[in-house]
Every structure is written in C-alpha cells, then in structure tokens.
Write an enzyme that holds these catalytic residues in place. Sequence first.
Site, PDB file in Angstrom:
ATOM      1  N   GLU A  25      -0.417  -9.336  -1.181  1.00  0.00           N
ATOM      2  CA  GLU A  25      -1.858  -9.648  -1.102  1.00  0.00           C
ATOM      3  C   GLU A  25      -2.506  -9.607  -2.485  1.00  0.00           C
ATOM      4  O   GLU A  25      -3.363 -10.433  -2.806  1.00  0.00           O
ATOM      5  CB  GLU A  25      -2.540  -8.652  -0.151  1.00  0.00           C
ATOM      6  CG  GLU A  25      -2.085  -8.868   1.293  1.00  0.00           C
ATOM      7  CD  GLU A  25      -2.498  -7.733   2.214  1.00  0.00           C
ATOM      8  OE1 GLU A  25      -2.156  -6.564   1.919  1.00  0.00           O
ATOM      9  OE2 GLU A  25      -3.174  -7.994   3.210  1.00  0.00           O
ATOM     10  N   GLU A  69       3.537  -5.407   7.612  1.00  0.00           N
ATOM     11  CA  GLU A  69       2.673  -4.385   8.206  1.00  0.00           C
ATOM     12  C   GLU A  69       3.007  -4.097   9.667  1.00  0.00           C
ATOM     13  O   GLU A  69       2.893  -2.961  10.121  1.00  0.00           O
ATOM     14  CB  GLU A  69       1.189  -4.799   8.090  1.00  0.00           C
ATOM     15  CG  GLU A  69       0.619  -4.679   6.687  1.00  0.00           C
ATOM     16  CD  GLU A  69       0.878  -5.895   5.809  1.00  0.00           C
ATOM     17  OE1 GLU A  69       1.630  -6.806   6.225  1.00  0.00           O
ATOM     18  OE2 GLU A  69       0.327  -5.941   4.701  1.00  0.00           O
ATOM     19  N   GLY A 126       0.515  -5.074   0.685  1.00  0.00           N
ATOM     20  CA  GLY A 126      -0.554  -5.109  -0.312  1.00  0.00           C
ATOM     21  C   GLY A 126      -0.104  -5.714  -1.636  1.00  0.00           C
ATOM     22  O   GLY A 126      -0.933  -6.263  -2.373  1.00  0.00           O
ATOM     23  N   ALA A 163       0.863  -1.176   0.000  1.00  0.00           N
ATOM     24  CA  ALA A 163       0.000   0.000   0.000  1.00  0.00           C
ATOM     25  C   ALA A 163       0.901   1.228   0.000  1.00  0.00           C
ATOM     26  O   ALA A 163       2.071   1.153   0.382  1.00  0.00           O
ATOM     27  CB  ALA A 163      -0.876  -0.016   1.248  1.00  0.00           C
TER      28      ALA A 163
HETATM   29  N1  DAK Z   1       4.619   3.351  -0.359  1.00  0.00           N
HETATM   30  C1  DAK Z   1       5.022   4.525  -0.873  1.00  0.00           C
HETATM   31  N2  DAK Z   1       6.246   4.723  -1.399  1.00  0.00           N
HETATM   32  C2  DAK Z   1       7.089   3.686  -1.375  1.00  0.00           C
HETATM   33  C3  DAK Z   1       6.738   2.411  -0.849  1.00  0.00           C
HETATM   34  C4  DAK Z   1       5.419   2.269  -0.323  1.00  0.00           C
HETATM   35  N3  DAK Z   1       4.951   1.116   0.154  1.00  0.00           N
HETATM   36  N4  DAK Z   1       7.789   1.589  -0.970  1.00  0.00           N
HETATM   37  C5  DAK Z   1       8.763   2.300  -1.556  1.00  0.00           C
HETATM   38  N5  DAK Z   1       8.351   3.551  -1.812  1.00  0.00           N
HETATM   39  C6  DAK Z   1       9.102   4.647  -2.422  1.00  0.00           C
HETATM   40  C7  DAK Z   1      10.157   5.169  -1.459  1.00  0.00           C
HETATM   41  O1  DAK Z   1       9.592   6.111  -0.582  1.00  0.00           O
HETATM   42  C8  DAK Z   1      11.137   5.801  -2.449  1.00  0.00           C
HETATM   43  O2  DAK Z   1      10.619   7.043  -2.879  1.00  0.00           O
HETATM   44  P1  DAK Z   1      11.560   8.361  -2.960  1.00  0.00           P
HETATM   45  O3  DAK Z   1      12.076   8.541  -1.568  1.00  0.00           O
HETATM   46  O4  DAK Z   1      12.628   7.978  -3.968  1.00  0.00           O
HETATM   47  O5  DAK Z   1      10.635   9.419  -3.431  1.00  0.00           O
HETATM   48  C9  DAK Z   1      11.090   4.860  -3.637  1.00  0.00           C
HETATM   49  O6  DAK Z   1       9.858   4.156  -3.525  1.00  0.00           O
HETATM   50  C10 DAK Z   1      12.218   3.830  -3.631  1.00  0.00           C
HETATM   51  O7  DAK Z   1      12.195   3.161  -2.356  1.00  0.00           O
HETATM   52  P2  DAK Z   1      13.507   3.001  -1.447  1.00  0.00           P
HETATM   53  O8  DAK Z   1      14.431   4.137  -1.652  1.00  0.00           O
HETATM   54  O9  DAK Z   1      13.040   2.727  -0.059  1.00  0.00           O
HETATM   55  O10 DAK Z   1      14.145   1.689  -2.105  1.00  0.00           O
HETATM   56  P3  DAK Z   1      15.072   0.609  -1.401  1.00  0.00           P
HETATM   57  O11 DAK Z   1      15.548  -0.241  -2.513  1.00  0.00           O
HETATM   58  O12 DAK Z   1      16.068   1.284  -0.508  1.00  0.00           O
HETATM   59  O13 DAK Z   1      14.108  -0.238  -0.442  1.00  0.00           O
HETATM   60  C11 DAK Z   1      12.069  -1.458   0.087  1.00  0.00           C
HETATM   61  C12 DAK Z   1      13.070  -1.015  -1.015  1.00  0.00           C
HETATM   62  C13 DAK Z   1      10.905  -2.188  -0.615  1.00  0.00           C
HETATM   63  C14 DAK Z   1      12.744  -2.424   1.045  1.00  0.00           C
HETATM   64  C15 DAK Z   1      11.568  -0.216   0.853  1.00  0.00           C
HETATM   65  O14 DAK Z   1      11.151   0.773  -0.107  1.00  0.00           O
HETATM   66  C16 DAK Z   1      10.433  -0.518   1.765  1.00  0.00           C
HETATM   67  O15 DAK Z   1      10.606  -1.071   2.837  1.00  0.00           O
HETATM   68  N6  DAK Z   1       9.217  -0.095   1.350  1.00  0.00           N
HETATM   69  C17 DAK Z   1       8.023  -0.217   2.149  1.00  0.00           C
HETATM   70  C18 DAK Z   1       7.591  -1.650   2.104  1.00  0.00           C
HETATM   71  C19 DAK Z   1       6.434  -1.866   3.012  1.00  0.00           C
HETATM   72  O16 DAK Z   1       6.465  -1.697   4.221  1.00  0.00           O
HETATM   73  N7  DAK Z   1       5.356  -2.292   2.373  1.00  0.00           N
HETATM   74  C20 DAK Z   1       4.173  -2.628   3.071  1.00  0.00           C
HETATM   75  C21 DAK Z   1       3.337  -1.416   3.152  1.00  0.00           C
HETATM   76  S1  DAK Z   1       2.062  -1.741   4.317  1.00  0.00           S
HETATM   77  C22 DAK Z   1      -4.974  -1.635   5.541  1.00  0.00           C
HETATM   78  C23 DAK Z   1      -4.845  -1.467   4.200  1.00  0.00           C
HETATM   79  C24 DAK Z   1      -3.732  -1.850   3.584  1.00  0.00           C
HETATM   80  C25 DAK Z   1      -2.708  -2.369   4.266  1.00  0.00           C
HETATM   81  C26 DAK Z   1      -2.818  -2.519   5.621  1.00  0.00           C
HETATM   82  C27 DAK Z   1      -3.937  -2.166   6.245  1.00  0.00           C
HETATM   83  N8  DAK Z   1      -6.153  -1.221   6.181  1.00  0.00           N
HETATM   84  C28 DAK Z   1      -6.906  -0.197   5.606  1.00  0.00           C
HETATM   85  C29 DAK Z   1      -6.539  -1.854   7.397  1.00  0.00           C
HETATM   86  C30 DAK Z   1      -1.531  -2.688   3.594  1.00  0.00           C
HETATM   87  C31 DAK Z   1      -0.379  -2.319   4.132  1.00  0.00           C
HETATM   88  C32 DAK Z   1       0.838  -2.375   3.405  1.00  0.00           C
HETATM   89  O17 DAK Z   1       0.930  -2.785   2.269  1.00  0.00           O
END
Ligand code: DAK
Length: 276
Positions: free
Chosen positions: A129, A149, A126, A81
Amino acid sequence: MDTHAGLGRFDTLLVEVLDGVATVSINRPDALNALARAVIDDLAELVRRLRHNVNHAPDTGWPVRAVLLTGAGEKAFAAGADVREMAGMTPEQAFDYSRSMQEVTLALEELPLPVIACVHGYALGGGCELAMACDFIYASSSAAFGQPEVDLGLVPGFGGSVRLQRLVGPARARELILTGRRIGAEEAERIGLVNAVLGSKEELLAAARATALKIAAKSPVAVGLAKEAVRTAQGLDTAAALQGEAAVFRRAFGTADMREGTAAFLARRPPEFPGR
Ligand code: DAK
C-alpha cells in the site's frame, strides 16, 4: 558535505541526498521493515520536511527534486503493518493507526516531487500500500507483492482497497485481496502494478535513479504541477477532470519556468529553469 539537504535524521529511516535525489530507506531490516508506529511517524515527518523544502526551493535552489523510497537490507521493501504492534490494538487504536498511515500516503501523493518506490523483496500488506502511494513502482526480479490481510483476519487498512483497483482494475484487485495471494515482479508488471523490472537491487536503484535524474533536469515547478494534474483527474468524470487540467495549465502560465522554457525553445538554446 550535507548529505541530508536539511532533511535531518530519523530513528527508522536512512536518508541520503545526492545530486538532488533523496534516497530514503525504511531501516528495520530485522523485522523486514515492518511499518511500526515509529516508522509511520518518521514517514509523516519526512514528508513534512520535504514539503517545507519544496516551499523554500525557489530561494534554496531545489536541493531535493526527486525521492526514491526503498527498504534497507536484502529481504524487504516492507513486510506490512507491524503485526506485533497490531495484535494488541483496540478497534479505536486500529482506526487511529490506519488513519495515520493513510495520511502519510495522501501526503506522498500531494507532495509536488516525484516519488519512485523501489521494491526489492517483500512488499506485503501495508508495504504494498505504501509503494502504491508513490508515483510509480520499479521492482527487482525478486520482489513479491501481496495483500495478505485476510490471512490475519484483517482487511487492507492503508489504502489497498482504493489504490490497487485503480492500478490493476477491480476484478484483479478483488482476486488479490480476497485470496491474499503473493505475486512476483513479472506478474506485477504485467497487470500494471509495476512499471519496470530490473535484476538486482543495485540495478533497480540505478535505474530508478536514472529516471529520477531525468525528471530532476526538467522544470521542477512543471513537474509538481503535472503530478497534481494527474492526481486531480483521478476519480473525476471526463468533463470535471478536463476543467481541473485547464486550471493547472493556467497556473503554469504564471510561472517563470514556463516563460523560460518557451523562450529557450524559441531561441534554440537549453532552458535554465529558475524553479519558480
Ligand atoms: N510485522 C512484524 N514483524 C514482522 C513482519 C510484520 N509484518 N513480517 C516479518 N516480521 C518479522 C518476523 O516476526 C521475524 O522476526 P523475529 O522472529 O526474527 O524476531 C523477522 O521479521 C523475519 O521474518 P520471518 O522469520 O517470518 O522471515 P521469512 O523469510 O521466514 O518470511 C515473510 C518472510 C514476509 C513471508 C513473513 O515474515 C510474513 O509472512 N510476514 C508477515 C507478512 C504479512 O502478513 N504482512 C501483512 C501484514 S497485515 C489496518 C491497518 C493496517 C493494515 C490493515 C488494517 N487497519 C487499522 C484497519 C495493514 C495490514 C498489514 O499490513
């Protein structure tokens, strides 16, 4: 040539249709294809158009028979997400956001076309998922899956707590969701999350395409019914699931494809499915 087969264009998705196989790429590579609201809305509209396409397919000759879902660029299928968008949401907005994406995942499951997730790079939160709502997942060797998450003070919101345990079992799902640990393609294949691991992104897409073409050569009506039968059986006890299977089996006998398939077998000739 119309390379969209009537599916049109989207701001956040690239769509290309070749030989009845639609390749759909989530196209926000600079944000690792994070599932912003705009992406979810585009996915919802895409699935609506695919369904419209299927409804008219007996007259139009099934221009789309299979879908490959992937991420643009070299780094991600989808990194989850959109954390930037989510950070400021109220609980009500979060509920609405979660329900919208859950509806997309349900619509994908209900779509009477095979949908193969092609995961190269990150499929986190997401993203994982969304991949799990497809019929099955092929991955490149650099794929990484996870439900991180809990690192963000969140819980899975797009069906992760439901679908992951169906695929890998409740104990493995609990471990992955509670630790947020990332797993590579080989472990994902070993635990049943992924069907096949290919080397590069090109090899991944070629293998998924070969499988899609194999399915596209079958009766499209039977493929849709078979997908429905498997989905209907999920979560039911054996007796109820068998009843569901018999009901779908009966519907197959009302199709021209079934008459053609069985007649062709008996005449020892290849079938020419009318797609009805
Ligand atoms: N959202 C927004 N931007 C993101 C992103 C994300 N999930 N993942 C990466 N980016 C962006 C980064 O901010 C960065 O942008 P700039 O700073 O260049 O503008 C760009 O993509 C490149 O990312 P990194 O610089 O971080 O790249 P790395 O290779 O260093 O690291 C990484 C890659 C995948 C390990 C890292 O980006 C990371 O940890 N990303 C977040 C992954 C994450 O936590 N994903 C899960 C998100 S939580 C719900 C609804 C939905 C959900 C839950 C509840 N309810 C309504 C109850 C779902 C939740 C999720 O999916």
